[in-house]
Design a protein around this motif. Structure first.
Motif, short mmCIF file in Angstrom:
data_model
loop_
_atom_site.label_atom_id
_atom_site.label_comp_id
_atom_site.label_asym_id
_atom_site.label_seq_id
_atom_site.Cartn_x
_atom_site.Cartn_y
_atom_site.Cartn_z
N TYR A 167 0.82 -1.21 0.00
CA TYR A 167 0.00 0.00 0.00
C TYR A 167 0.86 1.26 0.00
O TYR A 167 1.96 1.28 0.55
N ASP A 170 1.82 4.75 1.51
CA ASP A 170 1.83 5.16 2.91
C ASP A 170 0.58 5.97 3.26
O ASP A 170 0.07 5.88 4.38
N SER A 198 -12.50 5.70 6.18
CA SER A 198 -11.98 6.96 6.72
C SER A 198 -11.50 7.88 5.60
O SER A 198 -10.41 8.45 5.65
N THR A 222 -8.05 -1.40 2.00
CA THR A 222 -7.72 -2.82 1.92
C THR A 222 -8.01 -3.33 0.52
O THR A 222 -9.13 -3.17 0.03
N LYS A 251 -2.34 3.41 4.07
CA LYS A 251 -2.14 2.28 4.99
C LYS A 251 -3.04 2.41 6.21
O LYS A 251 -3.14 3.48 6.81
N GLY A 252 -3.69 1.31 6.55
CA GLY A 252 -4.57 1.31 7.71
C GLY A 252 -5.98 1.77 7.40
O GLY A 252 -6.88 1.63 8.23
N ARG A 253 -6.19 2.32 6.21
CA ARG A 253 -7.52 2.80 5.83
C ARG A 253 -8.09 2.02 4.65
O ARG A 253 -9.30 1.82 4.57
#
Length: 118
Positions: A60, A62, A85, A69, A65-67
């Motif tokens: 991903y 940066d 988000s 998928t 990332k975390g938001r």
């Protein structure tokens, strides 16, 4: 000829979610990798996320990332991008890309607009 068709774009409020889907005209296992790119007005196209079709390994940017998928749906023969988000900086045209190793080939979809705005 390979065709990639994106769907799922639209207008969403900040903090909201969207799910993009990329449907391929042949089995996704025909490709070494599939990914999502985006291009905002006045900016270059950038990689968002990439998936190795065989191993399902992912990578991903940066900024997502975390938001976001990326995943494959074998039943639907699609590669999807779940985006959570969302913020205004995610506003862009999102493109699906597929890469073949032999012969080396790259395929693009027509793009789908994602607009994050209140």
């Amino acid at each position: 000829q390979v065709q990639l068709v994106e769907s799922g774009g639209g207008l969403v409020q900040p903090g909201g979610s969207l799910r993009l889907s990329c449907a391929a005209s042949r089995s996704i296992f025909s490709f070494a990798s599939m990914g999502w790119y985006r291009q905002a007005p006045g900016k270059e196209r950038e990689l968002v996320a990439v998936l190795n079709v065989g191993s399902s390994s992912t990578n991903y940017a940066d900024s997502v990332k975390g938001r976001f998928t990326i995943s494959r749906d074998l039943a639907k023969n699609t590669v999807d991008l779940q985006m959570n988000s969302l913020n205004s900086e995610d506003t862009a045209v999102y493109y699906c890309n597929a890469l073949k190793s032999f012969p080396p080939s790259s395929y693009w979809g027509q793009g789908t607009q994602v607009t994050v705005s209140s």
